[in-house]
Design a protein around this motif. Sequence first.
Motif, PDB file in Angstrom:
ATOM      1  N   SER A 195       0.832  -1.209   0.000  1.00 36.86           N
ATOM      2  CA  SER A 195       0.000   0.000   0.000  1.00 36.86           C
ATOM      3  C   SER A 195       0.862   1.252   0.000  1.00 36.86           C
ATOM      4  N   PHE A 196       1.870   1.285   0.867  1.00 40.49           N
ATOM      5  CA  PHE A 196       2.737   2.461   0.912  1.00 40.49           C
ATOM      6  C   PHE A 196       3.544   2.609  -0.370  1.00 40.49           C
ATOM      7  N   TYR A 197       3.963   1.503  -0.955  1.00 42.06           N
ATOM      8  CA  TYR A 197       4.662   1.584  -2.237  1.00 42.06           C
ATOM      9  C   TYR A 197       3.752   2.248  -3.272  1.00 42.06           C
ATOM     10  N   LYS A 198       2.508   1.798  -3.329  1.00 43.91           N
ATOM     11  CA  LYS A 198       1.567   2.350  -4.296  1.00 43.91           C
ATOM     12  C   LYS A 198       1.259   3.822  -3.970  1.00 43.91           C
ATOM     13  N   ILE A 199       1.097   4.127  -2.694  1.00 46.04           N
ATOM     14  CA  ILE A 199       0.820   5.509  -2.286  1.00 46.04           C
ATOM     15  C   ILE A 199       1.948   6.429  -2.763  1.00 46.04           C
ATOM     16  N   PHE A 200       3.192   6.032  -2.502  1.00 48.36           N
ATOM     17  CA  PHE A 200       4.320   6.898  -2.850  1.00 48.36           C
ATOM     18  C   PHE A 200       4.578   6.944  -4.345  1.00 48.36           C
ATOM     19  N   THR A 201       4.328   5.866  -5.069  1.00 51.97           N
ATOM     20  CA  THR A 201       4.571   5.895  -6.513  1.00 51.97           C
ATOM     21  C   THR A 201       3.430   6.541  -7.286  1.00 51.97           C
ATOM     22  N   LYS A 202       2.240   6.595  -6.707  1.00 53.93           N
ATOM     23  CA  LYS A 202       1.082   7.182  -7.381  1.00 53.93           C
ATOM     24  C   LYS A 202       0.709   8.548  -6.808  1.00 53.93           C
ATOM     25  N   MET A 203       1.543   9.068  -5.929  1.00 53.30           N
ATOM     26  CA  MET A 203       1.261  10.343  -5.255  1.00 53.30           C
ATOM     27  C   MET A 203       0.979  11.467  -6.249  1.00 53.30           C
ATOM     28  N   SER A 204       1.609  11.442  -7.392  1.00 54.92           N
ATOM     29  CA  SER A 204       1.410  12.503  -8.382  1.00 54.92           C
ATOM     30  C   SER A 204      -0.022  12.504  -8.939  1.00 54.92           C
ATOM     31  N   GLN A 205      -0.731  11.395  -8.796  1.00 55.49           N
ATOM     32  CA  GLN A 205      -2.110  11.309  -9.277  1.00 55.49           C
ATOM     33  C   GLN A 205      -3.112  11.947  -8.310  1.00 55.49           C
ATOM     34  N   LEU A 206      -2.667  12.220  -7.099  1.00 55.43           N
ATOM     35  CA  LEU A 206      -3.543  12.824  -6.091  1.00 55.43           C
ATOM     36  C   LEU A 206      -3.770  14.292  -6.443  1.00 55.43           C
ATOM     37  N   GLN A 207      -4.979  14.603  -6.838  1.00 57.18           N
ATOM     38  CA  GLN A 207      -5.304  15.967  -7.265  1.00 57.18           C
ATOM     39  C   GLN A 207      -5.572  16.911  -6.087  1.00 57.18           C
ATOM     40  N   ASN A 208      -6.172  16.369  -5.027  1.00 55.77           N
ATOM     41  CA  ASN A 208      -6.587  17.187  -3.904  1.00 55.77           C
ATOM     42  C   ASN A 208      -5.945  16.660  -2.612  1.00 55.77           C
ATOM     43  N   PRO A 209      -4.945  17.342  -2.081  1.00 59.03           N
ATOM     44  CA  PRO A 209      -4.266  16.869  -0.871  1.00 59.03           C
ATOM     45  C   PRO A 209      -5.188  16.741   0.353  1.00 59.03           C
ATOM     46  N   GLU A 210      -6.318  17.438   0.344  1.00 59.54           N
ATOM     47  CA  GLU A 210      -7.247  17.366   1.476  1.00 59.54           C
ATOM     48  C   GLU A 210      -7.863  15.975   1.623  1.00 59.54           C
ATOM     49  N   ILE A 211      -7.871  15.206   0.547  1.00 64.17           N
ATOM     50  CA  ILE A 211      -8.472  13.873   0.613  1.00 64.17           C
ATOM     51  C   ILE A 211      -7.403  12.777   0.678  1.00 64.17           C
ATOM     52  N   PHE A 212      -6.177  13.149   1.037  1.00 65.78           N
ATOM     53  CA  PHE A 212      -5.082  12.180   1.062  1.00 65.78           C
ATOM     54  C   PHE A 212      -5.400  10.959   1.914  1.00 65.78           C
TER      55      PHE A 212
END
Length: 171
Positions: free
Chosen positions: A49-66
């Motif tokens: 999960s953390f691997y995916k979170i860190f590698t896909k972080m650029s896809q997160l458009q809104n940091p409020e919903i992290f």
Amino acid sequence: MERELLMECQRNDRNAQRKVYEKMAGKLYSVCKRYLKNDEDIEEVLADSFYKIFTKMSQLQNPEIFEAWARKIAVNECLQKLRKTKELHISLEEEHVIYDSTMEHISFEKDILNLLNFLPEGCRAIFNLFAIEGYPHKEIAVMLSISEGTSKSQLNFARKKLQELLINQNI
């Protein structure tokens, strides 16, 4: 989660990633614990999960919903693990539910979630997705490749079994 910290993670800053991990590991571990019984599986899914979170972080458009986004990744990784190990069987057969009469009296919030371990994997996954994560039956059906009716009947089965366990524990 702080916007600047997430921006640093997007730039692959290892210190920022460590801070995010420290803030989120406990929460995501709890999510994984609701779906998986084995500690090794939980640790593996948490790492994935953390691997995916860190590698896909650029896809997160809104940091409020992290946090919600990270939880969804953890849930999806748990479901993927269950599918891979073929533990996600949907069944209404009673013999899959094992009740251990030696269970100690449980405290309400933390240990109620432990009762989920006494449900078959499929029922537990559906209960978590519907009652805890808030997914509608239609989405659950798509996620698990089952019918909407099966999702509803499994939720009903899970609720009945949890009620029985609670009654047997005098909670």
